[in-house]
Design an enzyme around this catalytic site. Structure first.
Site, PDB file in Angstrom:
ATOM      1  N   TYR A 118       0.866  -1.182   0.000  1.00 47.02           N
ATOM      2  CA  TYR A 118       0.000   0.000   0.000  1.00 47.02           C
ATOM      3  C   TYR A 118       0.898   1.225   0.000  1.00 47.02           C
ATOM      4  CZ  TYR A 118      -2.979   3.745   1.696  1.00 47.02           C
ATOM      5  OH  TYR A 118      -3.640   4.935   1.819  1.00 47.02           O
ATOM      6  N   GLU A 206      -3.275   7.622  -4.011  1.00 51.79           N
ATOM      7  CA  GLU A 206      -3.323   6.387  -3.229  1.00 51.79           C
ATOM      8  C   GLU A 206      -3.192   5.206  -4.182  1.00 51.79           C
ATOM      9  OE1 GLU A 206      -7.043   5.024  -1.330  1.00 51.79           O
ATOM     10  OE2 GLU A 206      -5.902   4.937   0.528  1.00 51.79           O
TER      11      GLU A 206
END
Ligand code: GDP
Ligand code: MN
Length: 397
Positions: A118, A206
């Protein structure tokens, strides 16, 4: 402004961030053509078909599917385009899918535990610095990781006036447990990602997941990008990326007429001048036991035309049970605003069927109150903030 995955990836790629290659398609026919082109360009024979909507969690909702041949590309694209996609991040009604991204399959077949990370870049408002947030636990909901295993989330803060330094990118790669070629690839990835974030005037990047491929390449498989609207004037080529089909229709309309409007869930419509007073008014409504239906700053020139436009926008929300107008007459005189309210009300015929409470303070407030009270309309005036709150409470009861 939020972007679709395919648009976010375009921006990333233009700054040298490696991405999973893909081509956007509006229908099944285009999807097959896109798949063929991808095979020519990358040699891939498997594809992922990904719904393009402004919401994450598409995989969980059935909006991301693997296709192992062109027939499957066609039937999956057919299924996804036009579907109502419900994910943990959409409302209960879901979002209609208008287009798909046909992407190369980049996962190693048979690999049940691919290396997914992530990574996001955003502003840390407390420290006034940019921040790379990253984790070894990619591919899953980062909120869950934060709750259950917060020690697996790392942050790297970057001084915006200095920019990212190579040792910081190396620290990210090290904390992600990488070595050799994958380590070098990750350093390049992080440097390019940070540059893209700054140069595109984004407020959020993101990437979940960032994938380490079987041959040790690092690439962005997903991209959620939010651009700063206030900087869009510097990026003419990004302006066209706005997809208003994804935005709240009342907010889009308000924007077109120059009103600062944010749709909320409550039942009391607000019409206020100035953002600070608008926030205070929302607090007041909550204290009085109501819930604000919107944030609306009508700005300095609250004349009849503008008040009428604001009325029409507020009334589009079927949940609105009362409207509180709270205006401070500093530059604009209260009597002019009051006249505006009365004229707008009369102009709208019987469009207004709910109680209106008006609080006008400032220059000529007394004349304004008289105007409202003598108008013969179903409009109540208030002088004090508390009085306005009490009247809102009374009409809701
Ligand atoms: P999200 O669910 O909206 O976050 O969409 P993502 O783009 O993150 O995709 C969801 C999931 O699909 C990813 O976490 C991957 O596990 C999977 N996925 C994405 N691309 C590929 C691919 O090329 N091959 C395979 N097998 N799975 C993929
Ligand atoms: Mn994702």
């Amino acid at each position: 402004m939020n972007l679709h995955e395919y648009q976010g990836k375009e921006i990333l790629s233009s700054f040298g961030v490696r991405i999973q290659r893909g081509i956007v398609a509006q229908n099944a026919h285009e999807a097959v053509a896109a798949a063929k082109q991808l095979t020519t360009e990358t040699g891939t024979s498997w594809y992922v078909i990904k719904a393009q909507v402004h919401a994450g969690g598409r995989g969980k909702g059935g909006g991301v599917k693997l296709a192992k041949n062109l027939k499957e590309v066609e039937s999956i694209a057919e299924d996804i385009i036009g579907m109502n996609l419900i994910t943990p991040q959409t409302s209960a009604e879901g979002k209609k899918v208008h287009q798909v991204l046909v992407a190369e399959d980049v996962y190693y077949p048979g690999d049940n535990e691919p290396d997914e990370f992530y990574m996001s870049v955003l502003l840390n408002r407390t420290s006034g610095r940019n921040m790379i947030m990253y984790s070894t636990e990619g591919g899953m909901d980062i909120e869950t990781v934060a709750e259950e295993t917060p020690h697996l989330i790392f942050t790297e803060e970057i001084d915006p006036s200095v920019g990212i330094l190579p040792f910081q990118a190396r620290r990210v790669a090290f904390n992600l447990g990488l070595s050799g070629m994958a380590f070098k690839e990750m350093v390049k990835f992080v440097m390019a990602l940070y540059t893209a974030y700054v140069k595109s005037d984004a407020s959020l990047f993101e990437i979940n997941p960032v994938l380490k491929t079987s041959d040790d390449k690092i690439m962005a498989v997903d991209a959620k990008v939010t651009l700063d609207d206030n900087a869009l004037y510097r990026h003419k080529n990004y302006v066209d990326m706005r997809d208003i089909r994804e935005e709240n229709p009342i907010e889009v309309e308000a924007k077109e007429v120059g009103l600062n409007y944010v749709d909320l869930d409550g039942n009391v419509g607000c019409m206020v001048n100035g953002a600070g007073l608008a926030m205070a008014t929302m607090d007041l409504i909550k204290q009085a036991g109501g819930e604000p239906a919107n944030f609306l700053d009508v700005g300095g020139t609250a004349d009849a035309k503008r008040v009428e436009t604001a009325f029409r926008i507020i009334l589009k929300d079927p949940n609105v049970k009362a409207i509180l107008i709270n205006i401070f007459g500093g530059i604009v005189r209260c009597d002019r605003v009051a006249q505006g309210v009365v004229d707008a009300y009369k102009n709208m015929g019987d469009a207004i069927k709910i109680p209106i409470i008006v609080r006008l303070q400032g220059t000529n407030a007394d004349i304004a109150k008289e105007l409202i009270d003598n108008s013969g309309l179903d409009v109540q005036s208030a002088v004090l903030f508390q009085e306005a709150a009490d009247k809102v409470q009374a009409v809701l009861a």
